[in-house]
Design an enzyme around this catalytic site. Sequence first.
Site, mmCIF file in Angstrom:
data_model
loop_
_atom_site.group_PDB
_atom_site.id
_atom_site.type_symbol
_atom_site.label_atom_id
_atom_site.label_comp_id
_atom_site.label_asym_id
_atom_site.label_seq_id
_atom_site.Cartn_x
_atom_site.Cartn_y
_atom_site.Cartn_z
ATOM 1 N N ASN A 112 0.830 -1.209 0.000
ATOM 2 C CA ASN A 112 0.000 0.000 0.000
ATOM 3 C C ASN A 112 0.860 1.253 0.000
ATOM 4 O OD1 ASN A 112 -1.586 -2.268 1.083
ATOM 5 N ND2 ASN A 112 -3.192 -0.735 1.349
ATOM 6 N N GLU A 170 -2.855 -0.113 -4.238
ATOM 7 C CA GLU A 170 -2.229 -1.335 -3.723
ATOM 8 C C GLU A 170 -1.579 -2.100 -4.864
ATOM 9 O OE1 GLU A 170 -4.611 -3.702 -1.147
ATOM 10 O OE2 GLU A 170 -5.866 -2.013 -0.537
ATOM 11 N N HIS A 225 6.588 -11.024 -8.312
ATOM 12 C CA HIS A 225 7.918 -11.537 -7.949
ATOM 13 C C HIS A 225 7.818 -12.043 -6.513
ATOM 14 C CE1 HIS A 225 12.251 -11.887 -7.665
ATOM 15 N NE2 HIS A 225 12.203 -11.247 -6.504
ATOM 16 N N TYR A 255 8.047 -3.039 4.016
ATOM 17 C CA TYR A 255 7.381 -1.874 4.619
ATOM 18 C C TYR A 255 8.422 -0.784 4.853
ATOM 19 C CZ TYR A 255 3.318 -4.814 5.657
ATOM 20 O OH TYR A 255 2.222 -5.624 5.562
#
Length: 166
Positions: free
Chosen positions: A29, A79, A84, A91
Amino acid sequence: MKSLPYFSRGEVIRGFGRGSKELGIPTANFADSVVDNLPADIGTGIYYGWACVGNGDVYKMVMSIGWNPYYKNTKKSMETHVIHTFKEDFYGEILSVVLVGYIRPERTYNSLEALIAAINNDIDEAKMKLELPEHLKLRDDNFFTSPSSALPPNSASTSQTILNGH
Ligand code: ADP
Ligand code: MG
């Protein structure tokens, strides 16, 4: 959509824990500042394009642009599922993407199986479309190799975000 291809980059934040990862389809996100810069003509739906984490390799991706439940669906969210398998979560890292094309509008599904099947179709379509020479060209764009410079003209507002912080 006149804004495509659309270049964008920003920090990966925590999502709403909707369990994308449990479905085998994690979605990174974007921070709100990135979403705020989306041109008005890039509506909700499923898109395909290229993505790169930090200064890593460039991979194919599918992106869902939808309504953000955290803001009572008044605000969009972006999003990205990178096609992969990464060894670790990313994050807090900078994700760079180029939205190349549109696949379909958002819709609801009657079952989890139907949702997963739809996403896998999106992934197949993205893989195929991105092999077109005009789309392969974007994988090699300077945008991915020189993170702080050489931003294409239509990403000016995004680069502004990066320069100004989040
Ligand atoms: P959240 O609700 O926090 O977004 P997800 O279940 O959607 O949780 O998982 C997203 C996270 O998984 C990303 O922020 C990233 O750190 C990690 N991740 C690992 N592999 C991928 C991938 N291939 N594509 C996108 N995110 C990935
Ligand atoms: Mg997610």
